[in-house]
Design a protein around this motif. Structure first.
Motif, PDB file in Angstrom:
ATOM      1  N   ILE A  80      -2.822  13.675   1.160  1.00 29.26           N
ATOM      2  CA  ILE A  80      -2.679  12.989  -0.127  1.00 29.26           C
ATOM      3  C   ILE A  80      -1.254  12.455  -0.265  1.00 29.26           C
ATOM      4  CG2 ILE A  80      -2.631  13.340  -2.640  1.00 29.26           C
ATOM      5  CD1 ILE A  80      -4.903  15.431  -2.180  1.00 29.26           C
ATOM      6  N   ILE A  81      -0.283  13.272   0.124  1.00 35.06           N
ATOM      7  CA  ILE A  81       1.120  12.834   0.097  1.00 35.06           C
ATOM      8  C   ILE A  81       1.304  11.626   1.015  1.00 35.06           C
ATOM      9  CG2 ILE A  81       3.491  13.484   0.738  1.00 35.06           C
ATOM     10  CD1 ILE A  81       2.673  16.404  -0.094  1.00 35.06           C
ATOM     11  N   LEU A  82       0.757  11.709   2.223  1.00 41.04           N
ATOM     12  CA  LEU A  82       0.859  10.604   3.172  1.00 41.04           C
ATOM     13  C   LEU A  82       0.202   9.342   2.617  1.00 41.04           C
ATOM     14  CD1 LEU A  82       1.668   9.559   5.967  1.00 41.04           C
ATOM     15  CD2 LEU A  82      -0.506  10.472   6.842  1.00 41.04           C
ATOM     16  N   SER A  83      -0.952   9.502   1.981  1.00 44.91           N
ATOM     17  CA  SER A  83      -1.658   8.357   1.393  1.00 44.91           C
ATOM     18  C   SER A  83      -0.808   7.681   0.322  1.00 44.91           C
ATOM     19  CB  SER A  83      -2.989   8.809   0.790  1.00 44.91           C
ATOM     20  OG  SER A  83      -3.829   9.327   1.787  1.00 44.91           O
ATOM     21  N   ARG A  84      -0.130   8.492  -0.466  1.00 40.61           N
ATOM     22  CA  ARG A  84       0.768   7.925  -1.482  1.00 40.61           C
ATOM     23  C   ARG A  84       1.932   7.187  -0.820  1.00 40.61           C
ATOM     24  NH1 ARG A  84       4.615  11.972  -4.012  1.00 40.61           N
ATOM     25  NH2 ARG A  84       5.290  11.752  -1.870  1.00 40.61           N
ATOM     26  N   ASP A  85       2.531   7.815   0.163  1.00 41.23           N
ATOM     27  CA  ASP A  85       3.696   7.222   0.823  1.00 41.23           C
ATOM     28  C   ASP A  85       3.353   5.947   1.584  1.00 41.23           C
ATOM     29  OD1 ASP A  85       5.130   9.296  -0.274  1.00 41.23           O
ATOM     30  OD2 ASP A  85       5.390  10.395   1.610  1.00 41.23           O
ATOM     31  N   LEU A  86       2.101   5.818   1.997  1.00 42.72           N
ATOM     32  CA  LEU A  86       1.638   4.588   2.654  1.00 42.72           C
ATOM     33  C   LEU A  86       1.114   3.566   1.643  1.00 42.72           C
ATOM     34  CD1 LEU A  86      -0.230   6.198   5.693  1.00 42.72           C
ATOM     35  CD2 LEU A  86       1.922   4.907   5.772  1.00 42.72           C
ATOM     36  N   ASN A  87       1.216   3.909   0.370  1.00 37.56           N
ATOM     37  CA  ASN A  87       0.746   3.055  -0.732  1.00 37.56           C
ATOM     38  C   ASN A  87      -0.757   2.804  -0.695  1.00 37.56           C
ATOM     39  OD1 ASN A  87       3.332   2.688  -1.985  1.00 37.56           O
ATOM     40  ND2 ASN A  87       3.832   1.323  -0.274  1.00 37.56           N
ATOM     41  N   TYR A  88      -1.510   3.795  -0.187  1.00 34.51           N
ATOM     42  CA  TYR A  88      -2.964   3.691  -0.200  1.00 34.51           C
ATOM     43  C   TYR A  88      -3.533   4.184  -1.527  1.00 34.51           C
ATOM     44  CZ  TYR A  88      -2.669   3.003   4.876  1.00 34.51           C
ATOM     45  OH  TYR A  88      -2.385   2.535   6.143  1.00 34.51           O
ATOM     46  N   ILE A  89      -2.766   5.043  -2.216  1.00 35.03           N
ATOM     47  CA  ILE A  89      -3.127   5.465  -3.566  1.00 35.03           C
ATOM     48  C   ILE A  89      -1.903   5.284  -4.452  1.00 35.03           C
ATOM     49  CG2 ILE A  89      -4.979   7.071  -2.935  1.00 35.03           C
ATOM     50  CD1 ILE A  89      -2.985   9.375  -3.252  1.00 35.03           C
ATOM     51  N   ASP A  90      -2.144   5.026  -5.719  1.00 37.60           N
ATOM     52  CA  ASP A  90      -1.026   4.835  -6.643  1.00 37.60           C
ATOM     53  C   ASP A  90      -0.525   6.188  -7.150  1.00 37.60           C
ATOM     54  OD1 ASP A  90      -2.745   5.664  -8.780  1.00 37.60           O
ATOM     55  OD2 ASP A  90      -3.372   3.588  -9.120  1.00 37.60           O
ATOM     56  N   THR A  91       0.589   6.166  -7.849  1.00 34.10           N
ATOM     57  CA  THR A  91       1.233   7.384  -8.317  1.00 34.10           C
ATOM     58  C   THR A  91       0.330   8.187  -9.248  1.00 34.10           C
ATOM     59  OG1 THR A  91       3.396   6.344  -8.084  1.00 34.10           O
ATOM     60  CG2 THR A  91       3.281   8.304  -9.475  1.00 34.10           C
ATOM     61  N   GLU A  92      -0.372   7.506 -10.129  1.00 28.13           N
ATOM     62  CA  GLU A  92      -1.249   8.206 -11.073  1.00 28.13           C
ATOM     63  C   GLU A  92      -2.371   8.942 -10.339  1.00 28.13           C
ATOM     64  OE1 GLU A  92      -4.271   7.266 -14.797  1.00 28.13           O
ATOM     65  OE2 GLU A  92      -2.908   5.697 -14.120  1.00 28.13           O
ATOM     66  N   THR A  93      -3.001   8.276  -9.388  1.00 25.56           N
ATOM     67  CA  THR A  93      -4.058   8.909  -8.596  1.00 25.56           C
ATOM     68  C   THR A  93      -3.503  10.075  -7.802  1.00 25.56           C
ATOM     69  OG1 THR A  93      -5.239   6.803  -8.431  1.00 25.56           O
ATOM     70  CG2 THR A  93      -5.807   8.507  -6.805  1.00 25.56           C
ATOM     71  N   PHE A  94      -2.331   9.873  -7.201  1.00 26.31           N
ATOM     72  CA  PHE A  94      -1.680  10.945  -6.446  1.00 26.31           C
ATOM     73  C   PHE A  94      -1.474  12.171  -7.320  1.00 26.31           C
ATOM     74  CE2 PHE A  94       2.303  13.186  -5.680  1.00 26.31           C
ATOM     75  CZ  PHE A  94       2.022  13.766  -4.444  1.00 26.31           C
ATOM     76  N   GLU A  95      -0.940  11.977  -8.520  1.00 29.13           N
ATOM     77  CA  GLU A  95      -0.647  13.108  -9.402  1.00 29.13           C
ATOM     78  C   GLU A  95      -1.917  13.865  -9.788  1.00 29.13           C
ATOM     79  OE1 GLU A  95       1.687  11.363 -12.545  1.00 29.13           O
ATOM     80  OE2 GLU A  95       3.477  11.260 -11.271  1.00 29.13           O
ATOM     81  N   ILE A  96      -2.988  13.143 -10.029  1.00 32.74           N
ATOM     82  CA  ILE A  96      -4.275  13.780 -10.368  1.00 32.74           C
ATOM     83  C   ILE A  96      -4.786  14.592  -9.172  1.00 32.74           C
ATOM     84  CG2 ILE A  96      -6.717  13.328 -10.858  1.00 32.74           C
ATOM     85  CD1 ILE A  96      -5.671  10.851 -12.508  1.00 32.74           C
ATOM     86  N   LEU A  97      -4.806  13.969  -7.998  1.00 26.63           N
ATOM     87  CA  LEU A  97      -5.317  14.644  -6.807  1.00 26.63           C
ATOM     88  C   LEU A  97      -4.440  15.831  -6.411  1.00 26.63           C
ATOM     89  CD1 LEU A  97      -6.411  11.576  -4.628  1.00 26.63           C
ATOM     90  CD2 LEU A  97      -7.883  13.136  -5.944  1.00 26.63           C
TER      91      LEU A  97
END
Length: 118
Positions: A80-97
């Motif tokens: 999930i962290i990697l997905s955020r850092d690659l901009n595959y998920i946005d910050t809001e989605t990252f925080e929820i997940l």
């Protein structure tokens, strides 16, 4: 034999896996065999191992499968962290997940402690 569907931790991890599948459907197509596949496998491994552990004969065996589920939850958290850092998920989605996976990890750990004490 335990009914895995009655465990809150199984219900939470199953719902979480469904969210992961939904979110990863938006990942780049060239990641289909990369991070998309890996995060789906890791997240689905959590409820899968809880289910399999429920089918075992002892608390000790169940605890072993919870160890595996906990490892898969940690792997999922990193992805999930990697997905955020690659901009595959946005910050809001990252925080929820991230919040949900940490809740799952905490509940697995607590269940493990209960099994150890019995």
């Amino acid at each position: 034999m335990r009914d895995f569907k009655k465990y809150e931790i199984w219900q939470l991890s199953h719902a979480f896996t469904l969210k992961i599948y939904s979110n990863t459907s938006l990942f780049p197509k060239d990641e289909m065999y990369g991070i998309t596949s890996q995060i789906r496998r890791a997240s689905s491994s959590i409820p899968t191992n809880i289910s399999e552990g429920c089918g075992r004969n002892s608390d000790k065996e169940f605890n072993q499968y919870l160890n595996i589920a906990l490892g898969s939850a940690s792997e999922t958290e990193y992805l999930i962290i990697l997905s955020r850092d690659l901009n595959y998920i946005d910050t809001e989605t990252f925080e929820i997940l991230e919040k949900e996976i940490n809740t799952i990890k905490s509940k697995i750990y607590k269940l493990k402690q209960i099994l150890i004490q019995q």
